[in-house]
Design an enzyme around this catalytic site. Sequence first.
Site, mmCIF file in Angstrom:
data_model
loop_
_atom_site.group_PDB
_atom_site.id
_atom_site.type_symbol
_atom_site.label_atom_id
_atom_site.label_comp_id
_atom_site.label_asym_id
_atom_site.label_seq_id
_atom_site.Cartn_x
_atom_site.Cartn_y
_atom_site.Cartn_z
ATOM 1 N N GLU A 189 0.781 -1.258 -0.158
ATOM 2 C CA GLU A 189 0.171 0.248 -0.034
ATOM 3 C C GLU A 189 0.860 1.190 0.234
ATOM 4 O O GLU A 189 1.383 1.345 1.054
ATOM 5 C CB GLU A 189 -1.097 0.185 1.245
ATOM 6 C CG GLU A 189 -1.292 1.516 0.872
ATOM 7 C CD GLU A 189 -2.469 1.602 2.716
ATOM 8 O OE1 GLU A 189 -1.946 1.408 3.633
ATOM 9 O OE2 GLU A 189 -3.921 1.558 2.555
ATOM 10 N N ASP B 146 -5.792 2.271 -0.667
ATOM 11 C CA ASP B 146 -6.464 3.393 -0.430
ATOM 12 C C ASP B 146 -7.124 5.041 -0.310
ATOM 13 O O ASP B 146 -5.777 5.212 -0.819
ATOM 14 C CB ASP B 146 -5.446 3.939 0.653
ATOM 15 C CG ASP B 146 -5.950 4.603 2.492
ATOM 16 O OD1 ASP B 146 -5.698 3.737 3.317
ATOM 17 O OD2 ASP B 146 -7.026 4.940 1.377
ATOM 18 N N GLN C 107 -9.566 1.096 0.250
ATOM 19 C CA GLN C 107 -9.840 1.475 2.159
ATOM 20 C C GLN C 107 -10.300 2.821 1.467
ATOM 21 O O GLN C 107 -10.306 3.696 0.373
ATOM 22 C CB GLN C 107 -8.753 1.636 2.646
ATOM 23 C CG GLN C 107 -8.268 -0.181 3.339
ATOM 24 C CD GLN C 107 -7.135 0.192 3.875
ATOM 25 O OE1 GLN C 107 -6.001 0.689 3.332
ATOM 26 N NE2 GLN C 107 -7.114 -0.742 4.737
ATOM 27 N N GLU D 280 -11.119 2.561 6.416
ATOM 28 C CA GLU D 280 -10.161 3.106 7.528
ATOM 29 C C GLU D 280 -10.317 4.239 7.991
ATOM 30 O O GLU D 280 -9.436 4.920 7.267
ATOM 31 C CB GLU D 280 -9.308 2.495 6.851
ATOM 32 C CG GLU D 280 -8.056 2.539 7.987
ATOM 33 C CD GLU D 280 -6.529 2.229 6.998
ATOM 34 O OE1 GLU D 280 -6.463 2.151 5.561
ATOM 35 O OE2 GLU D 280 -5.661 1.103 7.876
HETATM 36 O O1 LIG Z 1 -1.894 3.683 6.872
HETATM 37 C C1 LIG Z 1 -3.169 3.153 6.572
HETATM 38 O O2 LIG Z 1 -3.724 3.514 5.639
HETATM 39 C C2 LIG Z 1 -2.843 1.543 6.188
HETATM 40 O O3 LIG Z 1 -3.476 1.102 5.699
HETATM 41 C C3 LIG Z 1 -1.783 0.506 7.281
HETATM 42 O O4 LIG Z 1 -1.896 -0.700 7.470
HETATM 43 C C4 LIG Z 1 -1.786 1.674 9.162
HETATM 44 O O5 LIG Z 1 -1.164 2.092 8.733
HETATM 45 MG MG LIG Z 2 -4.833 2.131 4.460
#
Ligand SMILES: O=C(O)C(=O)[C@H](O)CO
Ligand SMILES: [Mg+2]
Length: 258
Positions: free
Chosen positions: A141, A176, A202, A238
């Site tokens: 990520e 994300d 995410q 998240e």
């Molecule tokens: O920081 C993020 O966006 C995450 O998904 C990591 O797994 C945790 O810091």
């Molecule tokens: Mg993340």
Amino acid sequence: MPVFAANLTMMFTEWAFLDRFEAAAAAGFTAVEYLFPYEAPPEAIGERLARNRLEQALFNLPPGDWAAGERGTAALPGRFDALKSDVERALDYAAATGAKRLHLMAGLADPSDPEAASSYRRSIVYAAERLAESGIDLLIEPINGRNMPGYFLNDFGAAERLIAELGLTNLKLQFDIYHRQILHGDIVMALRRLLPMIGHIQIASVPSRHEPDNEELNYPYLFEEIDRLGYDGLVGCEYIPRGRTLDGLDWFKPFARS
Ligand SMILES: O=C(O)C(=O)[C@H](O)CO
Ligand SMILES: [Mg+2]
């Protein structure tokens, strides 16, 4: 409709960790994720998942000494032996929870450092091949430097090139949207282009990382796009609730399990 996973590290913190599973299920979630399960026994987590009919979406492999500021070890030279035991520990939790994707954090290192880059590749190949034996995907990520200054993987292009170059069928991108917007923007075109390598998505508002119902992103449009693309994975929530978790779930009502 997207299937959302409550992030039990950031949400439902009004409850003790093991009680968050029931709270998330009662709120209508059918899946959960969290950063690290390692302070609870794996079988206790597995029992909570089963009792509440929850799918385990994702968690992170052990990140090194988080309290001391480490944010993963995969790109840190000299940590390979520890990483191998971290993989085994994560696999024990994956077996107990049914997790089919694990996130490997890179650590704080200079992306232009050849030693760090070599350590990162070595760690990824080892972890991906070991996880493949259990049918588990390894995710990497890109994380923005405002949230995690000095994080090694801070660019979606670098992640994309590495995944393509290594050609490991179970090495996937953790997309994300919060980090994507901060790092590069152009979210929808990136979702469309990178979909074949996306293993997890995410969400959070930008810039505050709260509920996906405000600020600079149009999440109703993004959820429709995720559906249009036929993404069949999970979407991790998240985000940091602005107040009490349950008070911030109006956005989720159309997607909640009744
Ligand atoms: O920081 C993020 O966006 C995450 O998904 C990591 O797994 C945790 O810091
Ligand atoms: Mg993340």
